[in-house]
Design a protein around this motif. Structure first.
Motif, PDB file in Angstrom:
ATOM      1  N   ALA A 392      45.282  34.773  85.016  1.00 17.19           N
ATOM      2  CA  ALA A 392      46.491  35.442  84.515  1.00 17.19           C
ATOM      3  C   ALA A 392      47.756  34.806  85.047  1.00 17.19           C
ATOM      4  N   THR A 393      47.648  34.018  86.107  1.00 14.14           N
ATOM      5  CA  THR A 393      48.807  33.348  86.695  1.00 14.14           C
ATOM      6  C   THR A 393      49.202  32.093  85.922  1.00 14.14           C
ATOM      7  N   THR A 394      48.359  31.650  84.974  1.00  5.97           N
ATOM      8  CA  THR A 394      48.694  30.493  84.139  1.00  5.97           C
ATOM      9  C   THR A 394      49.400  30.968  82.871  1.00  5.97           C
ATOM     10  N   ALA A 395      50.066  30.055  82.196  1.00 10.78           N
ATOM     11  CA  ALA A 395      50.722  30.422  80.937  1.00 10.78           C
ATOM     12  C   ALA A 395      49.692  30.819  79.885  1.00 10.78           C
ATOM     13  N   LEU A 396      48.577  30.085  79.840  1.00  8.37           N
ATOM     14  CA  LEU A 396      47.514  30.425  78.893  1.00  8.37           C
ATOM     15  C   LEU A 396      46.964  31.818  79.176  1.00  8.37           C
ATOM     16  N   LEU A 400      47.275  35.259  76.861  1.00  7.91           N
ATOM     17  CA  LEU A 400      46.058  35.953  76.458  1.00  7.91           C
ATOM     18  C   LEU A 400      46.067  37.398  76.948  1.00  7.91           C
ATOM     19  N   GLY A 401      46.561  37.607  78.174  1.00 10.01           N
ATOM     20  CA  GLY A 401      46.630  38.950  78.721  1.00 10.01           C
ATOM     21  C   GLY A 401      47.545  39.853  77.915  1.00 10.01           C
ATOM     22  N   HIS A 402      48.652  39.314  77.442  1.00 10.03           N
ATOM     23  CA  HIS A 402      49.551  40.115  76.606  1.00 10.03           C
ATOM     24  C   HIS A 402      48.849  40.576  75.341  1.00 10.03           C
ATOM     25  N   ASN A 424      56.642  33.901  78.139  1.00  6.42           N
ATOM     26  CA  ASN A 424      57.800  33.969  79.022  1.00  6.42           C
ATOM     27  C   ASN A 424      57.337  34.380  80.402  1.00  6.42           C
ATOM     28  N   PHE A 425      58.142  34.109  81.408  1.00 13.03           N
ATOM     29  CA  PHE A 425      57.720  34.379  82.778  1.00 13.03           C
ATOM     30  C   PHE A 425      57.552  35.870  83.065  1.00 13.03           C
ATOM     31  N   GLY A 426      58.093  36.721  82.183  1.00 17.83           N
ATOM     32  CA  GLY A 426      57.892  38.146  82.346  1.00 17.83           C
ATOM     33  C   GLY A 426      56.452  38.580  82.122  1.00 17.83           C
ATOM     34  N   LEU A 427      55.628  37.715  81.494  1.00 19.75           N
ATOM     35  CA  LEU A 427      54.219  38.026  81.277  1.00 19.75           C
ATOM     36  C   LEU A 427      53.348  37.648  82.465  1.00 19.75           C
ATOM     37  N   PHE A 428      53.920  36.919  83.435  1.00 21.48           N
ATOM     38  CA  PHE A 428      53.148  36.419  84.565  1.00 21.48           C
ATOM     39  C   PHE A 428      53.103  37.453  85.686  1.00 21.48           C
ATOM     40  N   PRO A 429      51.994  37.514  86.450  1.00 22.79           N
ATOM     41  CA  PRO A 429      51.994  38.354  87.653  1.00 22.79           C
ATOM     42  C   PRO A 429      53.080  37.879  88.615  1.00 22.79           C
ATOM     43  N   PRO A 430      53.744  38.796  89.321  1.00 20.30           N
ATOM     44  CA  PRO A 430      54.808  38.370  90.240  1.00 20.30           C
ATOM     45  C   PRO A 430      54.263  37.528  91.392  1.00 20.30           C
ATOM     46  N   ASP A 464      46.579  26.891  89.897  1.00 16.48           N
ATOM     47  CA  ASP A 464      45.473  27.777  89.544  1.00 16.48           C
ATOM     48  C   ASP A 464      44.697  27.252  88.342  1.00 16.48           C
ATOM     49  N   LEU A 465      45.385  26.543  87.438  1.00 18.77           N
ATOM     50  CA  LEU A 465      44.681  25.937  86.313  1.00 18.77           C
ATOM     51  C   LEU A 465      43.707  24.879  86.809  1.00 18.77           C
TER      52      LEU A 465
END
Length: 486
Positions: A392-396, A400-402, A424-430, A464-465
Protein backbone atom coordinates in the motif's frame (compact mmCIF):
# COMPACT_ATOMS: atom_id res chain seq x y z
CA UNK A 1 0.93 -29.26 -17.29
CA UNK A 2 2.83 -28.38 -20.47
CA UNK A 3 3.12 -24.86 -21.80
CA UNK A 4 0.46 -25.49 -24.46
CA UNK A 5 -2.03 -26.81 -21.88
CA UNK A 6 -2.31 -23.57 -19.96
CA UNK A 7 -5.62 -21.99 -21.02
CA UNK A 8 -5.50 -18.48 -22.50
CA UNK A 9 -6.67 -15.41 -20.64
CA UNK A 10 -9.36 -13.44 -22.49
CA UNK A 11 -9.25 -9.63 -22.32
CA UNK A 12 -12.18 -7.52 -23.47
CA UNK A 13 -11.08 -4.04 -24.54
CA UNK A 14 -7.95 -2.88 -26.35
CA UNK A 15 -7.45 0.44 -24.62
CA UNK A 16 -4.61 1.35 -22.27
CA UNK A 17 -5.64 -1.07 -19.51
CA UNK A 18 -6.42 -3.99 -21.81
CA UNK A 19 -3.21 -3.49 -23.79
CA UNK A 20 -1.10 -3.37 -20.64
CA UNK A 21 -2.81 -6.42 -19.12
CA UNK A 22 -2.27 -8.39 -22.33
CA UNK A 23 1.42 -7.52 -22.35
CA UNK A 24 1.96 -8.44 -18.71
CA UNK A 25 0.30 -11.83 -19.18
CA UNK A 26 1.91 -12.71 -22.50
CA UNK A 27 5.44 -11.77 -21.41
CA UNK A 28 5.00 -14.18 -18.51
CA UNK A 29 4.30 -17.09 -20.81
CA UNK A 30 0.48 -17.36 -20.90
CA UNK A 31 -1.52 -16.97 -24.10
CA UNK A 32 -3.92 -14.04 -24.46
CA UNK A 33 -6.99 -13.50 -26.61
CA UNK A 34 -7.57 -9.74 -26.84
CA UNK A 35 -11.07 -8.69 -27.95
CA UNK A 36 -11.46 -5.20 -29.43
CA UNK A 37 -14.72 -4.09 -31.07
CA UNK A 38 -13.20 -1.37 -33.24
CA UNK A 39 -13.37 -0.91 -36.23
CA UNK A 40 -16.50 -3.10 -36.54
CA UNK A 41 -18.12 -0.88 -33.94
CA UNK A 42 -16.68 2.57 -33.25
CA UNK A 43 -17.25 4.76 -30.19
CA UNK A 44 -18.23 8.41 -29.86
CA UNK A 45 -14.62 9.43 -29.26
CA UNK A 46 -12.29 7.05 -31.14
CA UNK A 47 -11.29 7.69 -34.75
CA UNK A 48 -9.15 4.64 -35.61
CA UNK A 49 -8.80 0.92 -34.97
CA UNK A 50 -5.45 1.33 -33.20
CA UNK A 51 -5.03 -0.24 -29.79
CA UNK A 52 -4.44 2.18 -26.89
CA UNK A 53 -5.66 5.15 -28.95
CA UNK A 54 -5.60 8.37 -26.88
CA UNK A 55 -8.93 10.16 -27.21
CA UNK A 56 -8.34 13.18 -24.97
CA UNK A 57 -5.03 14.77 -23.98
CA UNK A 58 -1.69 13.47 -25.24
CA UNK A 59 -0.09 13.96 -21.82
CA UNK A 60 0.78 11.29 -19.27
CA UNK A 61 1.29 14.19 -16.85
CA UNK A 62 4.31 14.76 -14.63
CA UNK A 63 7.34 12.49 -15.00
CA UNK A 64 8.82 13.66 -11.69
CA UNK A 65 9.22 10.46 -9.65
CA UNK A 66 10.40 12.33 -6.54
CA UNK A 67 7.68 14.83 -5.80
CA UNK A 68 4.70 13.86 -7.96
CA UNK A 69 2.55 10.77 -7.41
CA UNK A 70 1.88 10.14 -11.10
CA UNK A 71 5.60 10.47 -11.87
CA UNK A 72 6.23 7.89 -9.16
CA UNK A 73 3.63 5.64 -10.81
CA UNK A 74 5.57 6.03 -14.08
CA UNK A 75 8.73 4.81 -12.34
CA UNK A 76 7.02 1.81 -10.76
CA UNK A 77 5.42 0.77 -14.02
CA UNK A 78 8.72 1.05 -15.88
CA UNK A 79 10.25 -1.21 -13.22
CA UNK A 80 7.59 -3.82 -13.99
CA UNK A 81 8.19 -3.75 -17.74
CA UNK A 82 5.14 -1.67 -18.70
CA UNK A 83 4.39 -1.64 -22.42
CA UNK A 84 2.44 1.61 -22.08
CA UNK A 85 5.37 3.47 -20.46
CA UNK A 86 7.86 1.93 -22.87
CA UNK A 87 5.76 3.10 -25.82
CA UNK A 88 5.24 6.53 -24.26
CA UNK A 89 8.97 6.99 -23.72
CA UNK A 90 9.63 6.03 -27.33
CA UNK A 91 6.97 8.46 -28.63
CA UNK A 92 7.54 11.45 -26.35
CA UNK A 93 7.33 15.05 -27.47
CA UNK A 94 8.58 18.10 -25.51
CA UNK A 95 6.17 19.12 -22.73
CA UNK A 96 8.03 20.83 -19.92
CA UNK A 97 7.97 18.61 -16.82
CA UNK A 98 5.34 16.30 -18.31
CA UNK A 99 5.60 13.10 -20.33
CA UNK A 100 3.59 13.84 -23.48
CA UNK A 101 3.49 11.71 -26.60
CA UNK A 102 2.88 11.80 -30.32
CA UNK A 103 -0.54 10.14 -30.07
CA UNK A 104 -0.38 8.33 -33.41
CA UNK A 105 3.16 7.12 -32.86
CA UNK A 106 2.27 5.93 -29.37
CA UNK A 107 -0.79 3.95 -30.50
CA UNK A 108 1.18 2.48 -33.40
CA UNK A 109 3.95 1.29 -31.05
CA UNK A 110 1.47 -0.41 -28.72
CA UNK A 111 -0.47 -1.99 -31.59
CA UNK A 112 2.68 -3.33 -33.23
CA UNK A 113 4.01 -4.81 -29.98
CA UNK A 114 0.78 -6.64 -29.25
CA UNK A 115 -0.05 -7.76 -32.80
CA UNK A 116 3.42 -9.26 -33.31
CA UNK A 117 3.66 -11.03 -29.94
CA UNK A 118 3.47 -14.81 -30.50
CA UNK A 119 1.26 -15.38 -27.47
CA UNK A 120 -1.33 -12.69 -28.26
CA UNK A 121 -4.29 -13.18 -30.59
CA UNK A 122 -6.35 -10.08 -31.41
CA UNK A 123 -10.02 -10.68 -32.22
CA UNK A 124 -12.00 -7.81 -33.72
CA UNK A 125 -15.69 -7.67 -32.82
CA UNK A 126 -18.02 -6.49 -30.07
CA UNK A 127 -18.59 -8.55 -26.92
CA UNK A 128 -22.21 -7.85 -26.03
CA UNK A 129 -22.69 -10.18 -23.07
CA UNK A 130 -20.71 -11.10 -20.00
CA UNK A 131 -18.09 -13.66 -21.08
CA UNK A 132 -19.14 -17.24 -20.31
CA UNK A 133 -17.52 -19.49 -17.72
CA UNK A 134 -16.13 -21.55 -20.60
CA UNK A 135 -13.74 -18.72 -21.47
CA UNK A 136 -11.99 -19.25 -18.16
CA UNK A 137 -10.06 -16.27 -16.80
CA UNK A 138 -11.31 -12.97 -18.24
CA UNK A 139 -10.33 -9.32 -17.76
CA UNK A 140 -12.95 -6.72 -18.74
CA UNK A 141 -11.13 -3.50 -19.60
CA UNK A 142 -13.72 -1.75 -21.74
CA UNK A 143 -13.07 1.61 -20.14
CA UNK A 144 -15.21 4.73 -20.06
CA UNK A 145 -16.81 3.90 -23.40
CA UNK A 146 -18.16 0.48 -22.50
CA UNK A 147 -20.78 -0.42 -25.11
CA UNK A 148 -24.41 -0.25 -24.03
CA UNK A 149 -25.19 -3.99 -24.36
CA UNK A 150 -22.22 -5.02 -22.21
CA UNK A 151 -22.97 -2.26 -19.68
CA UNK A 152 -26.53 -3.54 -19.38
CA UNK A 153 -25.28 -7.09 -18.87
CA UNK A 154 -22.95 -5.96 -16.07
CA UNK A 155 -25.76 -4.01 -14.41
CA UNK A 156 -28.16 -6.95 -14.70
CA UNK A 157 -25.68 -9.23 -12.94
CA UNK A 158 -24.53 -6.91 -10.18
CA UNK A 159 -27.84 -5.26 -9.39
CA UNK A 160 -25.95 -1.98 -9.10
CA UNK A 161 -26.97 1.09 -11.01
CA UNK A 162 -24.07 2.13 -13.20
CA UNK A 163 -22.43 5.29 -11.96
CA UNK A 164 -21.43 7.68 -14.73
CA UNK A 165 -19.73 10.98 -15.24
CA UNK A 166 -18.80 12.85 -18.39
CA UNK A 167 -15.30 13.37 -19.75
CA UNK A 168 -14.52 16.26 -22.08
CA UNK A 169 -12.00 16.58 -24.94
CA UNK A 170 -9.85 19.66 -25.63
CA UNK A 171 -9.42 21.17 -29.13
CA UNK A 172 -6.23 20.73 -31.18
CA UNK A 173 -4.80 23.64 -33.21
CA UNK A 174 -2.45 23.65 -36.21
CA UNK A 175 0.84 25.17 -35.01
CA UNK A 176 1.28 27.16 -38.22
CA UNK A 177 -1.96 29.07 -37.60
CA UNK A 178 -0.86 30.45 -34.20
CA UNK A 179 0.35 34.07 -34.27
CA UNK A 180 3.74 34.07 -32.50
CA UNK A 181 3.98 37.85 -32.73
CA UNK A 182 1.52 37.77 -29.81
CA UNK A 183 2.14 34.31 -28.34
CA UNK A 184 5.45 32.84 -27.17
CA UNK A 185 7.15 29.59 -26.19
CA UNK A 186 7.82 28.99 -22.48
CA UNK A 187 7.17 26.37 -19.81
CA UNK A 188 5.98 27.55 -16.42
CA UNK A 189 9.02 28.65 -14.41
CA UNK A 190 11.13 27.53 -17.42
CA UNK A 191 10.91 23.93 -16.25
CA UNK A 192 12.35 21.39 -18.70
CA UNK A 193 10.95 17.87 -18.64
CA UNK A 194 11.65 14.69 -20.66
CA UNK A 195 12.96 15.74 -24.05
CA UNK A 196 12.03 19.35 -23.29
CA UNK A 197 13.87 22.64 -23.31
CA UNK A 198 12.01 24.76 -20.77
CA UNK A 199 10.14 26.44 -23.62
CA UNK A 200 7.71 23.68 -24.49
CA UNK A 201 4.30 25.39 -24.36
CA UNK A 202 2.84 28.14 -26.53
CA UNK A 203 1.36 30.88 -24.35
CA UNK A 204 -1.41 33.27 -25.38
CA UNK A 205 -1.86 36.28 -23.04
CA UNK A 206 -5.14 38.03 -22.22
CA UNK A 207 -5.69 41.42 -20.62
CA UNK A 208 -8.37 41.84 -17.95
CA UNK A 209 -10.83 43.14 -20.54
CA UNK A 210 -10.09 40.33 -22.99
CA UNK A 211 -10.45 37.72 -20.26
CA UNK A 212 -13.75 39.14 -19.03
CA UNK A 213 -15.11 39.20 -22.60
CA UNK A 214 -13.95 35.62 -23.09
CA UNK A 215 -15.73 34.42 -19.92
CA UNK A 216 -18.89 36.31 -20.87
CA UNK A 217 -18.87 34.64 -24.29
CA UNK A 218 -18.52 31.21 -22.68
CA UNK A 219 -21.49 31.84 -20.42
CA UNK A 220 -23.68 32.88 -23.37
CA UNK A 221 -22.58 30.19 -25.83
CA UNK A 222 -24.69 27.32 -27.15
CA UNK A 223 -23.86 23.90 -25.74
CA UNK A 224 -24.51 20.43 -27.12
CA UNK A 225 -27.74 19.22 -25.45
CA UNK A 226 -27.38 16.90 -22.48
CA UNK A 227 -29.78 14.40 -24.05
CA UNK A 228 -26.95 13.25 -26.30
CA UNK A 229 -25.32 11.81 -23.20
CA UNK A 230 -28.35 10.35 -21.35
CA UNK A 231 -28.40 13.06 -18.68
CA UNK A 232 -31.75 14.64 -17.84
CA UNK A 233 -30.42 18.20 -17.66
CA UNK A 234 -27.22 20.11 -18.13
CA UNK A 235 -27.21 21.04 -14.44
CA UNK A 236 -27.10 17.46 -13.15
CA UNK A 237 -24.45 16.13 -15.55
CA UNK A 238 -21.98 14.45 -13.12
CA UNK A 239 -18.62 15.64 -14.44
CA UNK A 240 -15.31 14.49 -12.96
CA UNK A 241 -13.70 17.52 -11.30
CA UNK A 242 -10.32 16.79 -12.87
CA UNK A 243 -11.68 17.23 -16.39
CA UNK A 244 -14.37 19.90 -16.18
CA UNK A 245 -15.48 21.63 -19.38
CA UNK A 246 -14.33 25.24 -19.42
CA UNK A 247 -17.87 26.55 -19.64
CA UNK A 248 -18.73 24.64 -16.45
CA UNK A 249 -15.71 26.17 -14.72
CA UNK A 250 -16.75 29.62 -15.94
CA UNK A 251 -20.17 29.18 -14.36
CA UNK A 252 -18.50 28.55 -11.01
CA UNK A 253 -17.28 32.13 -10.90
CA UNK A 254 -15.67 34.74 -13.17
CA UNK A 255 -12.18 34.15 -11.75
CA UNK A 256 -12.28 30.34 -11.78
CA UNK A 257 -10.50 29.90 -15.10
CA UNK A 258 -7.63 32.25 -14.27
CA UNK A 259 -7.03 30.28 -11.08
CA UNK A 260 -7.20 27.04 -13.07
CA UNK A 261 -6.01 26.30 -16.62
CA UNK A 262 -5.53 30.01 -17.45
CA UNK A 263 -3.48 30.98 -14.40
CA UNK A 264 -0.89 33.65 -15.32
CA UNK A 265 1.98 32.41 -13.13
CA UNK A 266 5.56 31.38 -13.89
CA UNK A 267 5.51 33.06 -17.30
CA UNK A 268 6.88 36.31 -18.78
CA UNK A 269 5.66 37.70 -22.08
CA UNK A 270 8.81 38.59 -24.11
CA UNK A 271 6.73 40.84 -26.37
CA UNK A 272 5.82 43.00 -23.37
CA UNK A 273 7.97 41.91 -20.39
CA UNK A 274 6.89 44.71 -18.06
CA UNK A 275 3.16 44.00 -18.43
CA UNK A 276 1.82 40.99 -16.55
CA UNK A 277 -0.99 39.18 -18.41
CA UNK A 278 -4.26 38.89 -16.52
CA UNK A 279 -4.76 35.32 -17.83
CA UNK A 280 -2.90 32.95 -20.15
CA UNK A 281 -3.98 30.08 -22.40
CA UNK A 282 -1.31 27.40 -22.84
CA UNK A 283 -1.04 25.03 -25.79
CA UNK A 284 0.98 21.82 -25.58
CA UNK A 285 2.65 19.94 -28.44
CA UNK A 286 0.40 17.08 -29.58
CA UNK A 287 2.48 15.21 -32.18
CA UNK A 288 6.13 14.41 -32.75
CA UNK A 289 6.38 16.70 -35.75
CA UNK A 290 5.30 19.64 -33.62
CA UNK A 291 2.62 20.61 -36.14
CA UNK A 292 -0.31 20.19 -33.75
CA UNK A 293 -0.87 21.76 -30.31
CA UNK A 294 -3.73 21.08 -27.90
CA UNK A 295 -5.38 23.74 -25.73
CA UNK A 296 -4.44 22.73 -22.20
CA UNK A 297 -7.41 22.37 -19.87
CA UNK A 298 -9.89 23.51 -22.54
CA UNK A 299 -12.19 20.50 -22.49
CA UNK A 300 -15.59 21.61 -23.69
CA UNK A 301 -19.05 20.65 -24.86
CA UNK A 302 -19.65 23.89 -26.76
CA UNK A 303 -21.09 23.51 -30.23
CA UNK A 304 -18.33 23.50 -32.85
CA UNK A 305 -19.33 26.84 -34.37
CA UNK A 306 -19.23 28.47 -30.94
CA UNK A 307 -15.80 26.98 -30.23
CA UNK A 308 -14.31 28.43 -33.42
CA UNK A 309 -15.84 31.86 -32.74
CA UNK A 310 -14.93 32.12 -29.06
CA UNK A 311 -11.47 30.56 -29.13
CA UNK A 312 -10.43 32.83 -32.01
CA UNK A 313 -11.07 35.80 -29.71
CA UNK A 314 -7.95 34.79 -27.75
CA UNK A 315 -4.84 36.81 -28.77
CA UNK A 316 -2.66 34.67 -31.00
CA UNK A 317 -5.53 32.43 -32.09
CA UNK A 318 -7.40 34.94 -34.27
CA UNK A 319 -6.64 32.82 -37.36
CA UNK A 320 -6.48 29.46 -35.62
CA UNK A 321 -7.11 26.37 -37.75
CA UNK A 322 -8.46 23.47 -35.70
CA UNK A 323 -7.37 19.91 -36.42
CA UNK A 324 -10.04 18.79 -33.96
CA UNK A 325 -12.61 20.68 -31.94
CA UNK A 326 -13.61 19.75 -28.43
CA UNK A 327 -16.24 17.19 -27.50
CA UNK A 328 -17.71 15.17 -24.67
CA UNK A 329 -18.16 11.48 -23.99
CA UNK A 330 -19.72 9.38 -21.29
CA UNK A 331 -17.49 7.71 -18.70
CA UNK A 332 -18.97 4.77 -16.78
CA UNK A 333 -17.46 3.14 -13.70
CA UNK A 334 -18.36 0.43 -11.20
CA UNK A 335 -18.96 0.68 -7.49
CA UNK A 336 -15.69 -1.25 -7.30
CA UNK A 337 -15.21 -1.54 -3.51
CA UNK A 338 -18.56 -3.29 -3.24
CA UNK A 339 -18.35 -5.40 -6.40
CA UNK A 340 -14.66 -6.39 -6.66
CA UNK A 341 -12.33 -8.30 -4.35
CA UNK A 342 -8.73 -7.40 -3.55
CA UNK A 343 -7.54 -9.01 -6.80
CA UNK A 344 -10.05 -7.10 -8.95
CA UNK A 345 -12.32 -10.14 -9.40
CA UNK A 346 -16.08 -9.74 -9.51
CA UNK A 347 -17.28 -11.23 -6.25
CA UNK A 348 -20.29 -12.82 -7.95
CA UNK A 349 -18.24 -14.44 -10.73
CA UNK A 350 -14.65 -15.03 -9.74
CA UNK A 351 -13.48 -15.78 -13.27
CA UNK A 352 -14.19 -12.15 -14.24
CA UNK A 353 -11.73 -9.39 -13.45
CA UNK A 354 -12.11 -5.70 -14.22
CA UNK A 355 -9.31 -3.27 -15.07
CA UNK A 356 -8.80 0.33 -16.10
CA UNK A 357 -11.14 3.29 -15.82
CA UNK A 358 -14.25 1.16 -15.45
CA UNK A 359 -12.95 0.24 -11.98
CA UNK A 360 -13.01 3.85 -10.84
CA UNK A 361 -9.50 5.11 -11.47
CA UNK A 362 -9.05 8.26 -13.55
CA UNK A 363 -6.34 9.10 -16.05
CA UNK A 364 -4.30 7.37 -18.73
CA UNK A 365 -1.50 6.27 -16.44
CA UNK A 366 -3.81 5.08 -13.68
CA UNK A 367 -5.89 3.09 -16.18
CA UNK A 368 -2.79 1.37 -17.55
CA UNK A 369 -1.51 0.75 -14.01
CA UNK A 370 -4.65 -1.10 -12.99
CA UNK A 371 -4.39 -3.07 -16.23
CA UNK A 372 -0.84 -3.97 -15.25
CA UNK A 373 -1.93 -5.17 -11.80
CA UNK A 374 -4.88 -7.14 -13.21
CA UNK A 375 -2.52 -8.71 -15.72
CA UNK A 376 -0.13 -9.80 -12.98
CA UNK A 377 -2.96 -11.30 -10.94
CA UNK A 378 -4.30 -13.17 -13.99
CA UNK A 379 -0.84 -14.38 -15.09
CA UNK A 380 -0.17 -15.98 -11.73
CA UNK A 381 -3.67 -17.39 -11.41
CA UNK A 382 -3.31 -19.00 -14.85
CA UNK A 383 -0.30 -20.92 -13.49
CA UNK A 384 -2.10 -21.82 -10.25
CA UNK A 385 0.23 -19.54 -8.36
CA UNK A 386 -0.47 -16.68 -5.98
CA UNK A 387 0.89 -13.18 -5.89
CA UNK A 388 0.31 -10.61 -3.20
CA UNK A 389 -0.88 -7.14 -4.08
CA UNK A 390 1.79 -4.43 -4.30
CA UNK A 391 2.42 -2.79 -0.90
CA UNK A 392 0.00 0.00 0.00
CA UNK A 393 3.02 2.29 0.37
CA UNK A 394 3.67 2.10 -3.40
CA UNK A 395 1.77 4.10 -6.00
CA UNK A 396 0.46 0.88 -7.54
CA UNK A 397 -0.70 -0.41 -4.17
CA UNK A 398 -2.22 2.89 -3.08
CA UNK A 399 -4.25 3.14 -6.30
CA UNK A 400 -5.41 -0.47 -5.99
CA UNK A 401 -6.34 0.18 -2.37
CA UNK A 402 -8.53 3.11 -3.36
CA UNK A 403 -10.41 0.99 -5.87
CA UNK A 404 -10.91 -2.03 -3.65
CA UNK A 405 -11.64 -0.30 -0.35
CA UNK A 406 -10.24 3.21 -0.01
CA UNK A 407 -13.64 4.93 -0.10
CA UNK A 408 -15.69 6.31 2.76
CA UNK A 409 -17.97 3.64 4.21
CA UNK A 410 -20.33 6.26 5.61
CA UNK A 411 -20.12 9.34 3.41
CA UNK A 412 -21.22 12.74 4.58
CA UNK A 413 -24.70 13.82 3.46
CA UNK A 414 -24.84 14.77 -0.20
CA UNK A 415 -21.63 12.93 -1.17
CA UNK A 416 -20.99 9.62 -2.89
CA UNK A 417 -19.02 6.92 -1.12
CA UNK A 418 -16.84 6.03 -4.12
CA UNK A 419 -15.63 8.36 -6.84
CA UNK A 420 -13.01 8.12 -9.61
CA UNK A 421 -9.59 9.24 -8.45
CA UNK A 422 -6.24 10.16 -9.95
CA UNK A 423 -3.25 8.78 -8.09
CA UNK A 424 -2.11 11.24 -5.42
CA UNK A 425 -0.10 11.19 -2.22
CA UNK A 426 -3.32 11.44 -0.23
CA UNK A 427 -3.94 7.76 -1.07
CA UNK A 428 -0.65 6.68 0.53
CA UNK A 429 -0.27 5.58 4.17
CA UNK A 430 1.36 8.41 6.16
CA UNK A 431 5.06 8.32 6.97
CA UNK A 432 5.96 6.79 10.32
CA UNK A 433 7.53 10.11 11.26
CA UNK A 434 7.13 13.45 9.55
CA UNK A 435 10.05 15.11 7.79
CA UNK A 436 10.92 18.07 10.00
CA UNK A 437 14.54 18.83 9.13
CA UNK A 438 16.77 18.96 6.06
CA UNK A 439 19.98 16.96 5.73
CA UNK A 440 21.94 19.88 7.18
CA UNK A 441 19.71 19.94 10.27
CA UNK A 442 17.84 23.09 9.29
CA UNK A 443 14.19 23.00 10.29
CA UNK A 444 11.84 22.70 7.32
CA UNK A 445 8.74 24.83 7.02
CA UNK A 446 5.94 25.47 4.55
CA UNK A 447 6.53 24.40 0.98
CA UNK A 448 10.00 23.00 1.69
CA UNK A 449 8.54 20.67 4.28
CA UNK A 450 5.76 19.56 1.92
CA UNK A 451 8.30 18.78 -0.81
CA UNK A 452 10.50 16.85 1.62
CA UNK A 453 7.47 14.79 2.68
CA UNK A 454 6.71 13.91 -0.95
CA UNK A 455 10.33 12.92 -1.53
CA UNK A 456 10.20 10.67 1.52
CA UNK A 457 6.95 9.04 0.39
CA UNK A 458 8.44 8.40 -3.05
CA UNK A 459 11.68 6.99 -1.65
CA UNK A 460 9.71 4.66 0.63
CA UNK A 461 7.53 3.55 -2.29
CA UNK A 462 10.45 2.63 -4.54
CA UNK A 463 12.21 0.90 -1.67
CA UNK A 464 9.12 -1.15 -0.79
CA UNK A 465 8.55 -2.00 -4.45
CA UNK A 466 12.03 -3.49 -4.63
CA UNK A 467 11.37 -5.55 -1.50
CA UNK A 468 8.18 -6.84 -3.12
CA UNK A 469 10.13 -7.76 -6.25
CA UNK A 470 13.11 -9.24 -4.45
CA UNK A 471 11.86 -12.77 -3.75
CA UNK A 472 12.43 -14.36 -7.16
CA UNK A 473 11.79 -17.88 -5.81
CA UNK A 474 8.13 -17.16 -5.13
CA UNK A 475 7.74 -14.51 -7.82
CA UNK A 476 9.77 -15.95 -10.71
CA UNK A 477 7.96 -14.11 -13.51
CA UNK A 478 8.63 -10.73 -11.93
CA UNK A 479 12.38 -11.05 -12.49
CA UNK A 480 13.54 -8.60 -15.17
CA UNK A 481 15.53 -11.31 -16.97
CA UNK A 482 12.37 -13.42 -17.31
CA UNK A 483 10.55 -10.46 -18.85
CA UNK A 484 13.37 -9.77 -21.32
CA UNK A 485 13.55 -13.42 -22.44
CA UNK A 486 9.91 -13.36 -23.51
Amino acid sequence: MTESEFPPVHIVGGGLAGAEAAWQIATRGTAVVLHEMRPQRMTEAHRSDALAELVCSNSFRSDDAQSNAVGLLHAEMRRLGSLILRSADASQVPAGGALAVDRDGFASAVTTALSTHPKITIVRGEVTELPPQAWGSVIIATGPLTSAPLARAITALTGEEALAFFDAIAPIVHRSSIDLSQAWFQSRYDKAGPGGSGADYINCPLTREQYQSFVAALLEADIHPAKDFDSPTQADTPYFDGCLPIEVMARRGPETLRHGPMKPVGLTNPHSPTVKPYAILQLRQDNRLGTLYNMVGFQTRLRHGEQSRIFRSIPGLEKAEFARLGGLHRNTFLNAPRLLDGQLRLRQRQHLRFAGQITGCEGYVESAAIGLIAGLFAAYEARNREIKAPPATTALGALLGHITGGHLETPTPGTRSFQPMNVNFGLFPPLESDVLRAADGKRLRGNARAIARKHALSARALRDLELWLSDCETLPWLCPDMISRN
